[in-house]
Write a protein that holds these residues in place. Structure first.
Motif, PDB file in Angstrom:
ATOM      1  N   GLU A 167       2.818 -13.587 -17.413  1.00 45.49           N
ATOM      2  CA  GLU A 167       1.817 -12.566 -17.160  1.00 45.49           C
ATOM      3  C   GLU A 167       0.529 -13.189 -17.533  1.00 45.49           C
ATOM      4  O   GLU A 167      -0.559 -12.851 -16.783  1.00 45.49           O
ATOM      5  N   GLU A 168       0.245 -14.074 -18.645  1.00 40.87           N
ATOM      6  CA  GLU A 168      -0.973 -14.559 -18.917  1.00 40.87           C
ATOM      7  C   GLU A 168      -1.344 -15.527 -17.912  1.00 40.87           C
ATOM      8  O   GLU A 168      -2.505 -15.770 -17.652  1.00 40.87           O
ATOM      9  N   ILE A 169      -0.647 -16.332 -17.325  1.00 46.82           N
ATOM     10  CA  ILE A 169      -0.879 -17.427 -16.440  1.00 46.82           C
ATOM     11  C   ILE A 169      -1.359 -16.687 -14.972  1.00 46.82           C
ATOM     12  O   ILE A 169      -2.362 -16.946 -14.320  1.00 46.82           O
ATOM     13  N   LYS A 170      -0.853 -15.391 -14.739  1.00 52.57           N
ATOM     14  CA  LYS A 170      -1.398 -14.519 -13.503  1.00 52.57           C
ATOM     15  C   LYS A 170      -2.662 -14.078 -13.952  1.00 52.57           C
ATOM     16  O   LYS A 170      -3.525 -14.123 -12.754  1.00 52.57           O
ATOM     17  N   MET A 171      -2.986 -13.778 -15.035  1.00 55.16           N
ATOM     18  CA  MET A 171      -4.131 -13.209 -15.428  1.00 55.16           C
ATOM     19  C   MET A 171      -5.008 -14.141 -15.232  1.00 55.16           C
ATOM     20  O   MET A 171      -6.506 -13.994 -14.657  1.00 55.16           O
ATOM     21  N   GLU A 172      -4.733 -15.362 -15.729  1.00 54.49           N
ATOM     22  CA  GLU A 172      -5.976 -16.553 -15.748  1.00 54.49           C
ATOM     23  C   GLU A 172      -6.023 -16.932 -14.445  1.00 54.49           C
ATOM     24  O   GLU A 172      -7.476 -17.118 -14.219  1.00 54.49           O
ATOM     25  N   LEU A 173      -5.354 -16.768 -13.519  1.00 52.44           N
ATOM     26  CA  LEU A 173      -5.393 -17.410 -12.198  1.00 52.44           C
ATOM     27  C   LEU A 173      -6.123 -16.400 -11.523  1.00 52.44           C
ATOM     28  O   LEU A 173      -7.117 -16.587 -10.722  1.00 52.44           O
ATOM     29  N   SER A 174      -5.933 -14.859 -11.560  1.00 55.23           N
ATOM     30  CA  SER A 174      -6.782 -13.905 -11.073  1.00 55.23           C
ATOM     31  C   SER A 174      -8.254 -13.971 -11.352  1.00 55.23           C
ATOM     32  O   SER A 174      -9.059 -13.901 -10.769  1.00 55.23           O
ATOM     33  N   PHE A 175      -8.451 -14.285 -13.035  1.00 56.71           N
ATOM     34  CA  PHE A 175      -9.767 -14.269 -13.480  1.00 56.71           C
ATOM     35  C   PHE A 175     -10.444 -15.331 -12.391  1.00 56.71           C
ATOM     36  O   PHE A 175     -11.694 -15.206 -12.171  1.00 56.71           O
ATOM     37  N   ASN A 176      -9.844 -16.622 -12.477  1.00 61.32           N
ATOM     38  CA  ASN A 176     -10.620 -17.807 -11.821  1.00 61.32           C
ATOM     39  C   ASN A 176     -10.854 -17.552 -10.397  1.00 61.32           C
ATOM     40  O   ASN A 176     -11.798 -17.855  -9.561  1.00 61.32           O
ATOM     41  N   VAL A 177      -9.896 -16.887  -9.696  1.00 63.10           N
ATOM     42  CA  VAL A 177     -10.023 -16.523  -8.373  1.00 63.10           C
ATOM     43  C   VAL A 177     -10.979 -15.517  -7.988  1.00 63.10           C
ATOM     44  O   VAL A 177     -11.809 -15.641  -7.013  1.00 63.10           O
ATOM     45  N   ASN A 178     -11.197 -14.498  -8.737  1.00 63.72           N
ATOM     46  CA  ASN A 178     -12.140 -13.544  -8.650  1.00 63.72           C
ATOM     47  C   ASN A 178     -13.600 -13.939  -9.021  1.00 63.72           C
ATOM     48  O   ASN A 178     -14.674 -13.703  -8.558  1.00 63.72           O
ATOM     49  N   ASN A 179     -13.704 -15.193  -9.943  1.00 61.92           N
ATOM     50  CA  ASN A 179     -15.287 -15.549 -10.278  1.00 61.92           C
ATOM     51  C   ASN A 179     -15.366 -17.007  -9.684  1.00 61.92           C
ATOM     52  O   ASN A 179     -16.510 -17.326  -9.878  1.00 61.92           O
ATOM     53  N   ASN A 180     -14.260 -17.593  -9.309  1.00 59.38           N
ATOM     54  CA  ASN A 180     -14.798 -18.853  -8.610  1.00 59.38           C
ATOM     55  C   ASN A 180     -13.922 -19.063  -7.276  1.00 59.38           C
ATOM     56  O   ASN A 180     -13.211 -20.075  -7.055  1.00 59.38           O
ATOM     57  N   ALA A 181     -13.831 -18.164  -6.474  1.00 59.08           N
ATOM     58  CA  ALA A 181     -13.084 -18.052  -5.230  1.00 59.08           C
ATOM     59  C   ALA A 181     -13.134 -19.216  -4.557  1.00 59.08           C
ATOM     60  O   ALA A 181     -12.294 -20.138  -3.917  1.00 59.08           O
ATOM     61  N   GLN A 182     -14.311 -19.619  -4.168  1.00 56.87           N
ATOM     62  CA  GLN A 182     -14.608 -20.919  -3.208  1.00 56.87           C
ATOM     63  C   GLN A 182     -14.048 -22.083  -3.754  1.00 56.87           C
ATOM     64  O   GLN A 182     -13.358 -22.878  -3.159  1.00 56.87           O
ATOM     65  N   THR A 183     -14.198 -22.460  -5.029  1.00 55.71           N
ATOM     66  CA  THR A 183     -13.863 -23.394  -5.819  1.00 55.71           C
ATOM     67  C   THR A 183     -12.373 -23.466  -5.777  1.00 55.71           C
ATOM     68  O   THR A 183     -11.725 -24.447  -5.813  1.00 55.71           O
ATOM     69  N   PHE A 184     -11.585 -22.191  -6.199  1.00 51.55           N
ATOM     70  CA  PHE A 184     -10.259 -22.135  -6.552  1.00 51.55           C
ATOM     71  C   PHE A 184      -9.589 -21.972  -5.194  1.00 51.55           C
ATOM     72  O   PHE A 184      -8.277 -22.139  -5.350  1.00 51.55           O
ATOM     73  N   GLU A 185     -10.027 -21.882  -3.995  1.00 43.50           N
ATOM     74  CA  GLU A 185      -9.291 -21.549  -2.772  1.00 43.50           C
ATOM     75  C   GLU A 185      -8.198 -22.862  -2.502  1.00 43.50           C
ATOM     76  O   GLU A 185      -7.002 -22.544  -2.295  1.00 43.50           O
ATOM     77  N   PRO A 186      -8.522 -24.106  -2.722  1.00 43.94           N
ATOM     78  CA  PRO A 186      -7.804 -25.193  -2.373  1.00 43.94           C
ATOM     79  C   PRO A 186      -6.610 -25.288  -3.480  1.00 43.94           C
ATOM     80  O   PRO A 186      -5.710 -25.598  -3.197  1.00 43.94           O
ATOM     81  N   VAL A 187      -7.093 -24.782  -4.694  1.00 46.87           N
ATOM     82  CA  VAL A 187      -6.083 -24.997  -5.905  1.00 46.87           C
ATOM     83  C   VAL A 187      -5.034 -24.184  -5.671  1.00 46.87           C
ATOM     84  O   VAL A 187      -3.827 -24.480  -5.645  1.00 46.87           O
ATOM     85  N   ILE A 188      -5.319 -22.688  -5.272  1.00 42.03           N
ATOM     86  CA  ILE A 188      -4.286 -21.716  -5.099  1.00 42.03           C
ATOM     87  C   ILE A 188      -3.248 -22.078  -3.849  1.00 42.03           C
ATOM     88  O   ILE A 188      -2.227 -21.967  -3.769  1.00 42.03           O
ATOM     89  N   GLN A 189      -4.114 -22.711  -2.808  1.00 39.88           N
ATOM     90  CA  GLN A 189      -3.503 -23.185  -1.724  1.00 39.88           C
ATOM     91  C   GLN A 189      -2.297 -23.982  -1.830  1.00 39.88           C
ATOM     92  O   GLN A 189      -1.304 -24.175  -1.319  1.00 39.88           O
ATOM     93  N   ASN A 190      -2.850 -25.201  -2.610  1.00 43.92           N
ATOM     94  CA  ASN A 190      -2.005 -26.359  -2.993  1.00 43.92           C
ATOM     95  C   ASN A 190      -0.846 -25.940  -3.921  1.00 43.92           C
ATOM     96  O   ASN A 190       0.283 -26.505  -3.789  1.00 43.92           O
ATOM     97  N   LEU A 191      -1.062 -25.074  -4.670  1.00 42.80           N
ATOM     98  CA  LEU A 191      -0.101 -24.766  -5.819  1.00 42.80           C
ATOM     99  C   LEU A 191       0.960 -24.032  -5.027  1.00 42.80           C
ATOM    100  O   LEU A 191       2.241 -23.965  -5.237  1.00 42.80           O
ATOM    101  N   HIS A 192       0.601 -23.254  -4.279  1.00 41.49           N
ATOM    102  CA  HIS A 192       1.281 -22.319  -3.353  1.00 41.49           C
ATOM    103  C   HIS A 192       2.374 -23.186  -2.297  1.00 41.49           C
ATOM    104  O   HIS A 192       3.502 -22.747  -2.515  1.00 41.49           O
TER     105      HIS A 192
END
Length: 215
Positions: A145-170
């Motif tokens: 749950e903490e991991i999901k919260m951390e990822l959500s925070f970064n997605v919401n606040n750094n969406a453009q930077t975090f887009e490839p991070v989430i994509q590649n992790l997925h």
């Protein structure tokens, strides 16, 4: 986020809202140097009431502060601490009742030696699981749950930077269902605490990864 990042994040929010550290210290009824010490990591963990007052004066909605402090920094309100203690007490009471029931059933059993052995094995397995497996699963679910919260925070606040991070992790996580090598790679990679690496070591690893991908 972790409790160690609370001061750092407070500084970012305070700066954004153009509130001086001395002013914020006075607003929460602390010495003028309190916020400065908190932001520099000299104060590791403020009490709940102080943290609540800080977030309130940084214009957070009061109804959201309690959950925010707990989910992001593990700062618990007295009410939450009491509730968790009650949950533990209820669980222990329920577990005690289960053990008493198992003992009662065991005493009533009058079968063969083999039946006695099977009953004893089943009893021991249940006790064994309850003592560490349940706790392990509970801790892992909490960290998830903490991991999901951390990822959500970064997605919401750094969406453009975090887009490839989430994509590649997925990509990597989904591929693990069919590709055992990717599964083993993921497990071996995160069997290590990468956060303790020096800046130079991190740069070396990133360089190697980029070279391998560009081949």
């Amino acid at each position: 986020m972790s409790i160690n990042n609370f001061g750092r994040d407070i500084k970012a929010l305070r700066t954004k809202r153009k509130i001086g550290s001395r002013e914020l210290s006075r607003l929460i009824g602390k010495a003028e140097t309190y916020i400065s010490q908190l932001e520099r990591g000299l104060i590791k963990k403020p009490d709940y009431n102080t943290a609540y007052a800080i977030m309130k004066h940084l214009e957070f909605t009061e109804s959201s502060i309690d959950d925010f402090l707990y989910n992001f920094y593990q700062i618990k309100s007295p009410k939450r601490i009491e509730s968790e203690a009650q949950e533990v007490a209820n669980w222990e009471e329920k577990r005690a009742a289960e053990i008493e029931e198992l003992l009662s059933q065991k005493q009533k059993t009058s079968g063969s030696d083999q039946e006695d052995k099977e009953n004893k094995l089943a009893y021991n397995e249940k006790i064994f699981e309850s003592e560490w497996m349940i706790e392990l699963i509970k801790n892992l679910e909490k960290k998830n749950e903490e991991i999901k919260m951390e990822l959500s925070f970064n997605v919401n606040n750094n969406a453009q930077t975090f887009e490839p991070v989430i994509q590649n992790l997925h990509f990597l996580l989904i591929s693990m269902r069919k590709n055992r090598e990717n599964f083993n790679f993921f497990v071996e990679l995160f069997n290590n605490n990468l956060s303790i690496l020096s800046e130079g070591s991190k740069e070396k690893i990133l360089k190697i990864v980029k070279e391998e991908i560009d081949k």
